[in-house]
Scaffold this motif. Structure first.
Motif, PDB file in Angstrom:
ATOM      1  N   HIS A  62      40.031  46.196  43.435  1.00 13.74           N
ATOM      2  CA  HIS A  62      39.475  47.498  43.828  1.00 13.74           C
ATOM      3  C   HIS A  62      38.130  47.784  43.173  1.00 13.74           C
ATOM      4  CE1 HIS A  62      43.097  48.833  45.911  1.00 13.74           C
ATOM      5  NE2 HIS A  62      43.751  48.172  44.983  1.00 13.74           N
ATOM      6  N   TYR A  63      37.899  47.233  42.016  1.00 16.92           N
ATOM      7  CA  TYR A  63      36.650  47.517  41.291  1.00 16.92           C
ATOM      8  C   TYR A  63      35.473  46.737  41.862  1.00 16.92           C
ATOM      9  CZ  TYR A  63      39.913  49.675  38.113  1.00 16.92           C
ATOM     10  OH  TYR A  63      40.899  50.460  37.601  1.00 16.92           O
ATOM     11  N   SER A  64      35.677  45.444  42.098  1.00 16.07           N
ATOM     12  CA  SER A  64      34.588  44.609  42.615  1.00 16.07           C
ATOM     13  C   SER A  64      34.551  44.583  44.142  1.00 16.07           C
ATOM     14  CB  SER A  64      34.719  43.178  42.084  1.00 16.07           C
ATOM     15  OG  SER A  64      35.874  42.556  42.634  1.00 16.07           O
ATOM     16  N   LYS A  65      35.633  45.096  44.781  1.00 17.34           N
ATOM     17  CA  LYS A  65      35.756  45.095  46.245  1.00 17.34           C
ATOM     18  C   LYS A  65      35.768  43.676  46.821  1.00 17.34           C
ATOM     19  CE  LYS A  65      35.172  49.630  46.323  1.00 17.34           C
ATOM     20  NZ  LYS A  65      36.306  50.461  46.144  1.00 17.34           N
ATOM     21  N   ASN A  66      36.337  42.739  46.050  1.00 18.44           N
ATOM     22  CA  ASN A  66      36.419  41.341  46.465  1.00 18.44           C
ATOM     23  C   ASN A  66      37.873  40.922  46.661  1.00 18.44           C
ATOM     24  OD1 ASN A  66      33.632  40.593  46.358  1.00 18.44           O
ATOM     25  ND2 ASN A  66      33.786  40.647  44.135  1.00 18.44           N
ATOM     26  N   PHE A  67      38.069  39.949  47.541  1.00 18.59           N
ATOM     27  CA  PHE A  67      39.377  39.345  47.736  1.00 18.59           C
ATOM     28  C   PHE A  67      39.450  38.052  46.936  1.00 18.59           C
ATOM     29  CE2 PHE A  67      38.668  41.772  51.605  1.00 18.59           C
ATOM     30  CZ  PHE A  67      39.845  42.488  51.683  1.00 18.59           C
ATOM     31  N   VAL A  68      40.623  37.782  46.384  1.00 15.84           N
ATOM     32  CA  VAL A  68      40.900  36.502  45.734  1.00 15.84           C
ATOM     33  C   VAL A  68      42.021  35.880  46.569  1.00 15.84           C
ATOM     34  CG1 VAL A  68      41.710  35.347  43.656  1.00 15.84           C
ATOM     35  CG2 VAL A  68      40.297  37.404  43.470  1.00 15.84           C
ATOM     36  N   VAL A  69      41.806  34.659  47.029  1.00 16.19           N
ATOM     37  CA  VAL A  69      42.788  34.011  47.896  1.00 16.19           C
ATOM     38  C   VAL A  69      43.200  32.663  47.315  1.00 16.19           C
ATOM     39  CG1 VAL A  69      41.924  35.150  49.968  1.00 16.19           C
ATOM     40  CG2 VAL A  69      41.010  32.930  49.342  1.00 16.19           C
ATOM     41  N   MET A  70      44.416  32.250  47.674  1.00 21.36           N
ATOM     42  CA  MET A  70      44.886  30.921  47.300  1.00 21.36           C
ATOM     43  C   MET A  70      45.339  30.213  48.573  1.00 21.36           C
ATOM     44  SD  MET A  70      47.957  29.494  44.818  1.00 21.36           S
ATOM     45  CE  MET A  70      47.962  30.943  43.862  1.00 21.36           C
ATOM     46  N   LYS A  71      44.853  28.973  48.713  1.00 25.22           N
ATOM     47  CA  LYS A  71      45.208  28.177  49.870  1.00 25.22           C
ATOM     48  C   LYS A  71      45.536  26.769  49.387  1.00 25.22           C
ATOM     49  CE  LYS A  71      43.396  26.915  54.394  1.00 25.22           C
ATOM     50  NZ  LYS A  71      42.267  27.051  55.311  1.00 25.22           N
ATOM     51  N   GLU A  72      46.765  26.355  49.658  1.00 24.38           N
ATOM     52  CA  GLU A  72      47.216  25.030  49.253  1.00 24.38           C
ATOM     53  C   GLU A  72      46.971  24.764  47.768  1.00 24.38           C
ATOM     54  OE1 GLU A  72      48.964  23.375  51.529  1.00 24.38           O
ATOM     55  OE2 GLU A  72      48.449  24.893  53.011  1.00 24.38           O
ATOM     56  N   GLY A  73      47.267  25.768  46.924  1.00 25.24           N
ATOM     57  CA  GLY A  73      47.134  25.606  45.486  1.00 25.24           C
ATOM     58  C   GLY A  73      45.741  25.774  44.927  1.00 25.24           C
ATOM     59  N   ARG A  74      44.777  26.069  45.750  1.00 26.30           N
ATOM     60  CA  ARG A  74      43.381  26.257  45.290  1.00 26.30           C
ATOM     61  C   ARG A  74      43.014  27.724  45.391  1.00 26.30           C
ATOM     62  NH1 ARG A  74      39.413  21.705  47.234  1.00 26.30           N
ATOM     63  NH2 ARG A  74      40.254  20.112  45.894  1.00 26.30           N
ATOM     64  N   VAL A  75      42.280  28.198  44.386  1.00 23.14           N
ATOM     65  CA  VAL A  75      41.829  29.595  44.359  1.00 23.14           C
ATOM     66  C   VAL A  75      40.410  29.659  44.858  1.00 23.14           C
ATOM     67  CG1 VAL A  75      41.386  31.602  42.913  1.00 23.14           C
ATOM     68  CG2 VAL A  75      43.352  30.153  42.479  1.00 23.14           C
TER      69      VAL A  75
END
Length: 75
Positions: A62-75
């Motif tokens: 919420h602070y940076s307005k960014n998404f963090v995603v994980m796909k197949e074990g990678r961030v």
């Protein structure tokens, strides 16, 4: 909730998002995280896709307005 599917209703019970997803979570700032076919994605309340359903995990800062995603074990 309809069967084993989830959606969103407003405080008056009006349907905002039809219950067709495995999991639904309001992230704030107008974003909704949904799980479809075993993968997570993000949309807005008008069902415009922000991130397609291809991730194992999605988090929103919420602070940076960014998404963090994980796909197949990678961030």
């Amino acid at each position: 909730v309809k069967g084993n599917r989830q959606g969103i209703t407003d405080s008056g019970g009006k349907e905002i998002l039809y219950p067709k997803y495995e999991q639904v979570e309001e992230l704030g700032d107008g974003y909704i995280k949904v799980k479809k076919d075993g993968k997570f994605g993000v949309m807005d309340f008008q069902e415009n896709i922000v991130l397609y359903y291809e991730y194992n995990a999605v988090m929103y800062n919420h602070y940076s307005k960014n998404f963090v995603v994980m796909k197949e074990g990678r961030v």
